[in-house]
Design a protein around this motif. Structure first.
Motif, PDB file in Angstrom:
ATOM      1  N   LEU A 164       0.826  -1.203   0.000  1.00 41.72           N
ATOM      2  CA  LEU A 164       0.000   0.000   0.000  1.00 41.72           C
ATOM      3  C   LEU A 164       0.859   1.252   0.000  1.00 41.72           C
ATOM      4  CD1 LEU A 164      -2.507  -1.112   2.787  1.00 41.72           C
ATOM      5  CD2 LEU A 164      -2.874  -1.247   0.305  1.00 41.72           C
ATOM      6  N   GLY A 165       0.346   2.287  -0.650  1.00 42.66           N
ATOM      7  CA  GLY A 165       1.010   3.582  -0.650  1.00 42.66           C
ATOM      8  C   GLY A 165      -0.013   4.695  -0.744  1.00 42.66           C
ATOM      9  N   ASN A 166       0.382   5.896  -0.339  1.00 41.55           N
ATOM     10  CA  ASN A 166      -0.537   7.034  -0.321  1.00 41.55           C
ATOM     11  C   ASN A 166       0.067   8.246  -1.011  1.00 41.55           C
ATOM     12  OD1 ASN A 166      -2.230   5.566   1.532  1.00 41.55           O
ATOM     13  ND2 ASN A 166      -0.809   6.161   3.162  1.00 41.55           N
ATOM     14  N   LEU A 167      -0.810   9.075  -1.550  1.00 36.49           N
ATOM     15  CA  LEU A 167      -0.414  10.366  -2.096  1.00 36.49           C
ATOM     16  C   LEU A 167      -1.403  11.402  -1.563  1.00 36.49           C
ATOM     17  CD1 LEU A 167       1.522  11.887  -3.993  1.00 36.49           C
ATOM     18  CD2 LEU A 167      -0.112  11.474  -5.848  1.00 36.49           C
ATOM     19  N   ILE A 168      -0.948  12.208  -0.617  1.00 33.97           N
ATOM     20  CA  ILE A 168      -1.785  13.288  -0.085  1.00 33.97           C
ATOM     21  C   ILE A 168      -1.744  14.444  -1.083  1.00 33.97           C
ATOM     22  CG2 ILE A 168      -2.213  14.810   1.878  1.00 33.97           C
ATOM     23  CD1 ILE A 168      -0.475  13.010   3.580  1.00 33.97           C
ATOM     24  N   THR A 169      -2.906  15.015  -1.387  1.00 32.12           N
ATOM     25  CA  THR A 169      -2.936  16.060  -2.411  1.00 32.12           C
ATOM     26  C   THR A 169      -3.972  17.134  -2.071  1.00 32.12           C
ATOM     27  OG1 THR A 169      -3.424  16.499  -4.747  1.00 32.12           O
ATOM     28  CG2 THR A 169      -4.535  14.633  -3.763  1.00 32.12           C
ATOM     29  N   THR A 170      -3.786  18.317  -2.631  1.00 33.49           N
ATOM     30  CA  THR A 170      -4.742  19.411  -2.460  1.00 33.49           C
ATOM     31  C   THR A 170      -5.835  19.391  -3.527  1.00 33.49           C
ATOM     32  OG1 THR A 170      -3.192  20.815  -3.700  1.00 33.49           O
ATOM     33  CG2 THR A 170      -3.121  20.962  -1.296  1.00 33.49           C
ATOM     34  N   ILE A 171      -5.838  18.389  -4.381  1.00 37.69           N
ATOM     35  CA  ILE A 171      -6.832  18.289  -5.455  1.00 37.69           C
ATOM     36  C   ILE A 171      -8.147  17.748  -4.881  1.00 37.69           C
ATOM     37  CG2 ILE A 171      -7.376  17.230  -7.683  1.00 37.69           C
ATOM     38  CD1 ILE A 171      -4.337  17.000  -8.150  1.00 37.69           C
ATOM     39  N   PRO A 172      -9.275  18.417  -5.163  1.00 44.80           N
ATOM     40  CA  PRO A 172     -10.571  18.000  -4.591  1.00 44.80           C
ATOM     41  C   PRO A 172     -11.269  16.912  -5.408  1.00 44.80           C
ATOM     42  CG  PRO A 172     -10.871  20.040  -5.793  1.00 44.80           C
ATOM     43  CD  PRO A 172      -9.397  19.724  -5.879  1.00 44.80           C
ATOM     44  N   PHE A 173     -10.692  15.720  -5.434  1.00 44.82           N
ATOM     45  CA  PHE A 173     -11.282  14.606  -6.172  1.00 44.82           C
ATOM     46  C   PHE A 173     -12.595  14.144  -5.526  1.00 44.82           C
ATOM     47  CE2 PHE A 173      -6.803  13.660  -7.524  1.00 44.82           C
ATOM     48  CZ  PHE A 173      -7.029  13.658  -8.890  1.00 44.82           C
ATOM     49  N   PRO A 174     -13.502  13.576  -6.313  1.00 47.64           N
ATOM     50  CA  PRO A 174     -14.602  12.819  -5.714  1.00 47.64           C
ATOM     51  C   PRO A 174     -14.010  11.607  -4.986  1.00 47.64           C
ATOM     52  CG  PRO A 174     -14.995  13.224  -8.064  1.00 47.64           C
ATOM     53  CD  PRO A 174     -13.577  13.600  -7.787  1.00 47.64           C
ATOM     54  N   VAL A 175     -14.623  11.229  -3.869  1.00 49.08           N
ATOM     55  CA  VAL A 175     -14.029  10.166  -3.062  1.00 49.08           C
ATOM     56  C   VAL A 175     -14.821   8.868  -3.190  1.00 49.08           C
ATOM     57  CG1 VAL A 175     -13.020  11.796  -1.442  1.00 49.08           C
ATOM     58  CG2 VAL A 175     -15.302  10.858  -0.985  1.00 49.08           C
ATOM     59  N   ASP A 176     -14.166   7.776  -2.819  1.00 49.11           N
ATOM     60  CA  ASP A 176     -14.777   6.448  -2.878  1.00 49.11           C
ATOM     61  C   ASP A 176     -15.336   6.061  -1.514  1.00 49.11           C
ATOM     62  OD1 ASP A 176     -14.066   5.577  -5.679  1.00 49.11           O
ATOM     63  OD2 ASP A 176     -12.064   6.046  -4.911  1.00 49.11           O
ATOM     64  N   LYS A 177     -16.207   5.057  -1.536  1.00 53.89           N
ATOM     65  CA  LYS A 177     -16.819   4.576  -0.308  1.00 53.89           C
ATOM     66  C   LYS A 177     -16.062   3.352   0.210  1.00 53.89           C
ATOM     67  CE  LYS A 177     -21.500   6.096  -1.499  1.00 53.89           C
ATOM     68  NZ  LYS A 177     -22.904   5.648  -1.748  1.00 53.89           N
ATOM     69  N   PRO A 178     -16.001   3.191   1.522  1.00 52.11           N
ATOM     70  CA  PRO A 178     -15.380   1.978   2.090  1.00 52.11           C
ATOM     71  C   PRO A 178     -16.134   0.726   1.655  1.00 52.11           C
ATOM     72  CG  PRO A 178     -15.660   3.667   3.770  1.00 52.11           C
ATOM     73  CD  PRO A 178     -16.428   4.124   2.569  1.00 52.11           C
ATOM     74  N   LEU A 179     -15.422  -0.402   1.640  1.00 49.18           N
ATOM     75  CA  LEU A 179     -16.035  -1.684   1.297  1.00 49.18           C
ATOM     76  C   LEU A 179     -16.629  -2.337   2.543  1.00 49.18           C
ATOM     77  CD1 LEU A 179     -13.323  -3.269  -1.040  1.00 49.18           C
ATOM     78  CD2 LEU A 179     -15.349  -1.966  -1.704  1.00 49.18           C
ATOM     79  N   GLU A 180     -17.537  -3.243   2.315  1.00 46.10           N
ATOM     80  CA  GLU A 180     -18.095  -4.025   3.406  1.00 46.10           C
ATOM     81  C   GLU A 180     -17.042  -4.998   3.927  1.00 46.10           C
ATOM     82  OE1 GLU A 180     -21.614  -7.373   4.135  1.00 46.10           O
ATOM     83  OE2 GLU A 180     -21.364  -6.434   2.170  1.00 46.10           O
ATOM     84  N   ASP A 181     -16.984  -5.143   5.236  1.00 42.04           N
ATOM     85  CA  ASP A 181     -16.092  -6.121   5.860  1.00 42.04           C
ATOM     86  C   ASP A 181     -16.664  -7.515   5.618  1.00 42.04           C
ATOM     87  OD1 ASP A 181     -14.744  -7.871   7.560  1.00 42.04           O
ATOM     88  OD2 ASP A 181     -14.528  -6.393   9.156  1.00 42.04           O
ATOM     89  N   LEU A 182     -15.908  -8.346   4.893  1.00 43.92           N
ATOM     90  CA  LEU A 182     -16.399  -9.670   4.520  1.00 43.92           C
ATOM     91  C   LEU A 182     -15.725 -10.808   5.289  1.00 43.92           C
ATOM     92  CD1 LEU A 182     -16.689  -9.195   0.634  1.00 43.92           C
ATOM     93  CD2 LEU A 182     -18.496  -9.032   2.353  1.00 43.92           C
ATOM     94  N   CYS A 183     -15.074 -10.493   6.392  1.00 42.53           N
ATOM     95  CA  CYS A 183     -14.456 -11.559   7.192  1.00 42.53           C
ATOM     96  C   CYS A 183     -15.514 -12.444   7.862  1.00 42.53           C
ATOM     97  CB  CYS A 183     -13.543 -10.966   8.256  1.00 42.53           C
ATOM     98  SG  CYS A 183     -11.968 -10.362   7.620  1.00 42.53           S
ATOM     99  N   GLY A 184     -16.647 -11.853   8.186  1.00 39.77           N
ATOM    100  CA  GLY A 184     -17.717 -12.620   8.808  1.00 39.77           C
ATOM    101  C   GLY A 184     -17.293 -13.250  10.121  1.00 39.77           C
ATOM    102  N   SER A 185     -17.680 -14.498  10.311  1.00 42.83           N
ATOM    103  CA  SER A 185     -17.381 -15.190  11.560  1.00 42.83           C
ATOM    104  C   SER A 185     -16.056 -15.959  11.515  1.00 42.83           C
ATOM    105  CB  SER A 185     -18.513 -16.178  11.895  1.00 42.83           C
ATOM    106  OG  SER A 185     -18.647 -17.139  10.857  1.00 42.83           O
TER     107      SER A 185
END
Length: 382
Positions: free
Chosen positions: A169-190
């Motif tokens: 994983l890597g990140n790029l912090i930016t001042t650009i106002p992009f539309p953002v994505d939604k978190p995924l559902e946690d599928l680990c279950g039991s």
């Protein structure tokens, strides 16, 4: 500017430069993470390798003042070794975990993030941006989770739907106002396979890791390894993969085609005895390109000695005796003495340990010599 369109262009471009997944989240503080990090420190669960300032770890704007969004990238890495060399009597081999296969992922992801920076600068001008790969202030996993790259699993890894948890994983912090994505559902279950399989109970509860007892952390320490962990690491020289190997989401996943990530079987499963004779220069030449070399050769050589003891490889005894008598590093002398006791079965090894005991001045090494003598059945006076 149409930032939604720019985002689409960015995603398409990212695929051409070896990025397997890209998500975007806001640069808002990670408020719930702060409580977890404080609890981690209070419980002494942190490894000590983390960024020291908790406020900087949870607030992206302390790194880039006008930050609007964070781009999270994932690059998949291989989990299967083609034609692995066999570990044979007299030619025993160690093992580097999958996160250390190929070229150091810090370098690989930083190069890809640099290309994203150049792509955005060409379209938006000199926006403020900052790259982070593992060693930055932010939690890569927290960013990836909120950006919808994957969900945070019970083993504390990010699991992607496409590549399981075998992603860097890597990140790029930016001042650009992009539309953002939604978190995924946690599928680990039991499922609790990762928790059940952890040999030290390091996953104390779902999503909570006591790094101090994690075997991956233990292979990276520089001092003497506690006895309780020596009996568990087997032939591992760096890292630990069990909590990923047992995960159902890591079964039948595609093997990525990134040349930099392709492992050299002789490097990721090296012969143990030759490792013990490498100079610093030779170690850097042979292993310096790998992520597993970041702590230098001493932890790797200490772990190689423990691995030889695990195998009870008697062909290693002459080298171990030499290290016990002559190596300038107390950790190597002491670990060699303990290993001699684990492997040896004759009066000869007992005599060598007694000779070393008369010469040795380091208290920790003397304790290891006594452990070796005790393993050989010699009655050590307390």
């Amino acid at each position: 500017m149409n930032y939604a369109h720019l985002k689409e262009e960015l995603i398409e471009y990212s695929k051409t430069i070896g990025i397997d997944k890209l998500g975007i989240t806001t640069a808002d503080p990670f408020l719930s993470l702060k409580d977890r990090l404080i609890a981690q420190q209070e419980n002494n669960f942190a490894s000590g390798f983390e960024h020291s300032n908790i406020d900087e770890r949870v607030d992206p704007r302390l790194s880039v003042q006008q930050a609007r969004t964070i781009i999270s990238i994932a690059v998949a890495y291989p989990s299967k070794l083609k034609n692995p060399p066999k570990s044979l009597p007299g030619k025993r081999r160690g093992f580097f975990s999958r996160s250390s296969w190929g070229v150091d992922y810090h370098d690989v992801l930083n190069e890809r993030l640099k290309k994203l920076e150049a792509f955005l600068e060409a379209r938006c001008g000199p926006e403020a941006m900052m790259r982070m790969v593992d060693t930055g202030a932010l939690s890569d996993r927290a960013v990836a989770e909120r950006a919808g790259v994957g969900w945070s699993a019970k083993n504390t890894f990010i699991i992607t739907e496409e590549f399981g948890s075998y992603v860097f994983l890597g990140n790029l912090i930016t001042t650009i106002p992009f539309p953002v994505d939604k978190p995924l559902e946690d599928l680990c279950g039991s499922c609790t396979k990762c928790i059940d399989a952890c040999p030290t109970g390091a996953i104390v509860e779902p999503g909570v890791l006591n790094a101090q007892v994690c075997l991956s952390y233990q292979t990276q320490t520089k001092g003497f390894m506690a006895d309780e962990f020596r009996s568990k690491i087997g032939n591992h020289l760096y890292g630990w993969d069990t909590c990923q190997l047992v995960c159902p989401y890591n079964k039948k996943i595609p093997q990525p085609a990134h040349k930099e990530m392709e492992p050299d079987p002789e490097k990721v499963k090296p012969l143990l005895l030759p490792l013990l004779s490498l100079s610093n220069k030779e170690f850097k030449r042979e292993f310096g390109h790998m992520a597993g070399s970041w702590r230098g050769k001493k932890p790797i050589q200490r772990n190689a000695i423990i691995a030889l003891a695990h195998y009870k490889d008697q062909t290693a005894l002459p080298k171990l005796v030499e290290l016990m008598h002559d190596d300038p590093r107390p950790v190597i002398r002491g670990t060699a003495a303990w290993a001699i006791g684990k492997i040896g079965d004759s009066k000869k090894e007992e005599n060598e340990l007694l000779i070393a005991k008369k010469r040795e001045e380091d208290q920790e090494v003397l304790e290891e010599i006594d452990k070796g003598l005790t393993l050989l059945g010699f009655a050590v006076e307390k």
